[in-house]
Design a protein around this motif. Structure first.
Motif, short mmCIF file in Angstrom:
data_model
loop_
_atom_site.label_atom_id
_atom_site.label_comp_id
_atom_site.label_asym_id
_atom_site.label_seq_id
_atom_site.Cartn_x
_atom_site.Cartn_y
_atom_site.Cartn_z
N ASP A 6 20.01 9.05 25.72
CA ASP A 6 21.37 9.56 25.64
C ASP A 6 22.31 8.76 24.76
OD1 ASP A 6 20.85 11.72 27.37
OD2 ASP A 6 21.06 10.39 29.10
N THR A 7 22.00 7.53 24.48
CA THR A 7 22.93 6.72 23.70
C THR A 7 22.20 6.05 22.54
OG1 THR A 7 22.58 4.66 24.91
CG2 THR A 7 24.22 6.19 25.82
N PRO A 8 22.95 5.67 21.52
CA PRO A 8 22.33 4.95 20.40
C PRO A 8 21.71 3.63 20.83
CG PRO A 8 24.55 5.64 19.82
CD PRO A 8 24.35 5.95 21.27
N HIS A 9 22.28 3.02 21.86
CA HIS A 9 21.73 1.75 22.34
C HIS A 9 20.33 1.94 22.92
CE1 HIS A 9 25.64 0.04 21.62
NE2 HIS A 9 26.19 0.97 22.38
N GLU A 10 20.12 3.08 23.60
CA GLU A 10 18.79 3.37 24.12
C GLU A 10 17.81 3.61 22.98
OE1 GLU A 10 19.66 5.53 28.37
OE2 GLU A 10 20.01 6.69 26.55
N LEU A 11 18.27 4.25 21.92
CA LEU A 11 17.41 4.48 20.76
C LEU A 11 17.01 3.15 20.13
CD1 LEU A 11 19.38 7.44 19.19
CD2 LEU A 11 17.12 7.59 20.23
N ALA A 80 7.08 5.57 15.23
CA ALA A 80 8.02 5.92 16.30
C ALA A 80 9.28 5.07 16.20
CB ALA A 80 7.37 5.75 17.67
N ALA A 81 9.11 3.78 15.94
CA ALA A 81 10.27 2.88 15.81
C ALA A 81 11.15 3.31 14.63
CB ALA A 81 9.81 1.44 15.63
N GLY A 82 10.52 3.65 13.52
CA GLY A 82 11.28 4.11 12.36
C GLY A 82 12.01 5.41 12.64
N ASN A 83 11.36 6.33 13.34
CA ASN A 83 12.01 7.59 13.69
C ASN A 83 13.17 7.37 14.65
OD1 ASN A 83 10.26 9.07 12.09
ND2 ASN A 83 8.87 9.54 13.76
N LEU A 84 13.00 6.45 15.60
CA LEU A 84 14.10 6.15 16.52
C LEU A 84 15.28 5.53 15.77
CD1 LEU A 84 11.97 4.81 19.47
CD2 LEU A 84 13.51 6.79 19.58
N ASP A 85 14.98 4.64 14.82
CA ASP A 85 16.06 4.06 14.00
C ASP A 85 16.78 5.14 13.20
OD1 ASP A 85 15.62 1.43 14.83
OD2 ASP A 85 14.25 1.00 13.16
N TYR A 91 22.77 9.79 14.56
CA TYR A 91 23.71 9.88 15.68
C TYR A 91 25.05 9.24 15.28
CZ TYR A 91 25.33 9.38 20.55
OH TYR A 91 26.05 9.44 21.72
N HIS A 92 24.98 8.03 14.74
CA HIS A 92 26.21 7.33 14.32
C HIS A 92 26.94 8.10 13.22
CE1 HIS A 92 26.23 3.73 16.71
NE2 HIS A 92 24.97 3.46 16.40
N THR A 93 26.19 8.59 12.25
CA THR A 93 26.80 9.36 11.16
C THR A 93 27.51 10.60 11.70
OG1 THR A 93 25.12 8.57 9.62
CG2 THR A 93 26.32 10.56 8.99
N ASN A 94 26.85 11.30 12.61
CA ASN A 94 27.44 12.49 13.21
C ASN A 94 28.69 12.15 14.02
OD1 ASN A 94 27.42 15.34 13.84
ND2 ASN A 94 26.84 14.71 15.92
N GLU A 95 28.64 11.07 14.76
CA GLU A 95 29.81 10.63 15.55
C GLU A 95 30.98 10.30 14.63
OE1 GLU A 95 30.30 10.12 19.13
OE2 GLU A 95 28.70 11.62 18.97
#
Length: 106
Positions: A6-11, A80-85, A91-95
Motif C-alpha cells: 500500500d505504500t512506497p515504503h513497503e515497495l 522483482a527488486a527492479g520492478n518494485l523500485d 507511485y511517487h511520480t503519480n503522487e
C-alpha cells in the motif's frame, strides 16, 4: 496469490528484502568475497577425493544443476527488486503529478 503493497515504503522494503535474499543466496553458495570457494569447487574437490565410488560425477552434476537453479532464482529476485523500485518511482511520480494538479485547480 497476490500481495498488495500500500505504500512506497513497503515497495522499497520489499525490493531491499529481495536483494538481500539474492545476496544471501550468493554467500551461501560461496560466491561472496575474494578467495572464497564456491559450492561447485567443493563438489569438484569432494568428487576427486571419493575414489572408487560412482557418485562423484553425480555429486558434481547435481551441484551444477543446483547452481543453475540458484542463478535463476537470483535473477528473478533481482528482476522483482527492479520492478518494485520502478513501481515505487511511478507511485511517487503519480503522487507529485496529482498534487500539482490539485494545486493548479484541475
Amino acid at each position: 496469490m497476490t500481495t498488495q503493497l500500500d505504500t512506497p515504503h513497503e515497495l522499497a522494503a520489499s525490493a531491499g528484502i529481495a536483494r538481500q535474499i539474492a545476496t544471501d543466496l550468493d554467500s551461501a553458495n560461496g560466491k561472496a568475497g575474494p578467495g572464497a570457494h564456491s559450492l561447485t569447487e567443493y563438489a569438484s574437490t569432494a568428487s576427486t577425493k571419493i575414489r572408487g565410488f560412482s557418485f562423484g560425477g553425480a555429486l558434481t552434476g547435481s551441484t551444477e544443476r543446483w547452481m543453475q537453479q540458484c542463478q535463476a532464482l537470483h535473477n528473478r529476485l533481482d528482476n522483482a527488486a527492479g520492478n518494485l523500485d520502478q513501481t515505487q518511482q511511478t507511485y511517487h511520480t503519480n503522487e507529485a503529478r496529482t498534487a500539482a494538479d490539485l494545486r493548479a485547480g484541475r
